[in-house]
Enzyme design. Structure first.
Site, short mmCIF file in Angstrom:
data_model
loop_
_atom_site.label_atom_id
_atom_site.label_comp_id
_atom_site.label_asym_id
_atom_site.label_seq_id
_atom_site.Cartn_x
_atom_site.Cartn_y
_atom_site.Cartn_z
N LYS A 54 0.77 -1.15 -0.13
CA LYS A 54 -0.10 0.02 -0.02
C LYS A 54 0.97 1.38 -0.07
CE LYS A 54 -3.81 -2.28 2.49
NZ LYS A 54 -4.49 -2.42 3.48
N GLN A 98 -4.64 -1.39 9.74
CA GLN A 98 -4.42 -2.81 9.24
C GLN A 98 -5.02 -3.95 9.89
OE1 GLN A 98 -3.29 -3.16 6.06
NE2 GLN A 98 -4.04 -5.40 6.15
N ASP A 121 -11.16 3.22 4.16
CA ASP A 121 -11.41 1.74 4.06
C ASP A 121 -12.99 1.50 4.06
OD1 ASP A 121 -9.45 0.10 3.86
OD2 ASP A 121 -8.94 -0.45 5.91
#
Ligand code: NDP
Length: 296
Positions: A54, A98, A121
């Protein structure tokens, strides 16, 4: 006849190219570049690889990124303080924690700590609710990537019967909300571990999205001739014939390629699209915060 490929790698490269141009334009106009903060708790090797990927992808499009690492035995309170510091930091546009988290930390709590305006997200309850009500702010990255992959290949979704296998918060549920939204207009069925009769429901679907997390479980008998198949699953399976002793595969058995009209490969399908959509959400968050619209 073998299925045409839903090439996520190529489409993701295209999306990254456009995002790079958008970022460059904003920087030329005097804005600071978009920024993404990732918080990583613990030392799970797979998570470390995802985070590094990422970070690298963000840097390539001009997003500044930083990773804050916390020890595996960190408390929920320590993580909350880091999240709140990022929420309060005007230099952070996008923030994600994460997954998976160590067992002492409840992921549902963590989702609710993140500033919904920075929640790239799309998992904060406010953003889940906005998507469910048909007015999304951030669409979770994997579902957004699946829809983009279909649309970019000219696959009609409106009015079509879509079977989504899996109902997780990050894939199945938001995808069902996205595809059944007004303007997208699919007719959605959600299949999960307590559902029955894939042999009957599968062949009724015009589009199947496999996101059960079970290697190669979707077989030819579950798929109608000419159906479109999106394979979200990703698994590493032992393969003595492969140079590394393993290969990557999805939730869809290779035999389905002979029956489907379109199929997304693993790797090179939904995976790269997920990262591209994370970058897009970050650039969108930056645009909203800076008061510039869309591609501006
Ligand atoms: P989860 O394990 O959170 O969810 C799996 C879902 O599938 C659950 O809803 C479960 O049902 C359902 N399920 C499990 N087994 C069966 C079965 N035999 N028949 C029907 N339904 C079943 O997984 P995720 O949603 O997080 O991920 C799914 C897959 O996608 C994984 O392989 C993951 O690695 C991959 N993934 C890939 C991404 C990418 O970028 N390519 C991104 C995210 C995930 P129930 O709710 O009843 O337990």
């Amino acid at each position: 006849m073998s299925a045409s490929i839903l090439d996520g790698k190529a489409l993701a490269a295209d999306i990254r190219r456009r995002l790079t141009e958008t970022v460059a334009r904003r920087v030329e106009a005097g804005l600071r570049p978009p920024s993404l903060r990732v918080i990583l708790v613990g030392d799970d090797p797979a998570s470390a690889i995802y985070v590094r990927n990422k970070e690298k992808a963000a840097a390539k499009v001009g997003i500044t990124g930083d990773v804050e690492s916390l020890a595996a035995d960190s408390s929920a309170e320590e993580l909350r303080q880091r999240v709140e510091a990022a929420n309060a930091d005007p230099g952070v546009d996008g923030l994600l924690v994460q997954l998976p988290l160590p067992e002492q930390i409840d992921p549902a709590q963590v989702r609710s700590w993140i500033d919904p305006e920075k929640d790239v997200d799309g998992l904060h309850p406010e953003n889940v609710g906005l998507l469910a009500s048909g007015e999304p702010r951030f669409v979770p990255c994997t579902p957004a990537g699946c829809l983009a992959l279909l649309q970019a290949n000219g696959i009609e979704v409106s009015g079509r019967r879509v079977l989504i296998i899996g109902r997780s918060l990050i894939v199945g549920r938001p995808l069902a909300n996205l595809l059944s939204m007004k303007g997208v207009d699919a007719t959605v069925t959600i299949y999960h571990s307590r559902s029955r009769d894939l042999e009957r429901l599968g062949p009724q679907a015009e589009i199947i999205v496999a996101a059960a997390g079970q290697a190669e479980f979707l077989r030819a008998e579950h798929v109608a001739e000419g159906a479109v198949v999106v394979d979200v699953g990703i698994h590493r399976v032992d393969d003595p014939a492969a140079p590394k002793g393993y290969r990557l595969t999805g939730d869809v058995h290779p035999e389905v390629r002979e029956k489907a009209s379109w199929i997304s490969p693993v790797p090179g399908g939904v995976g790269p699209m997920t990262i591209a959509m994370l970058l897009k959400n970050t650039v969108d968050a930056h645009g909203r915060r800076m008061g510039v619209d869309g591609d501006g």
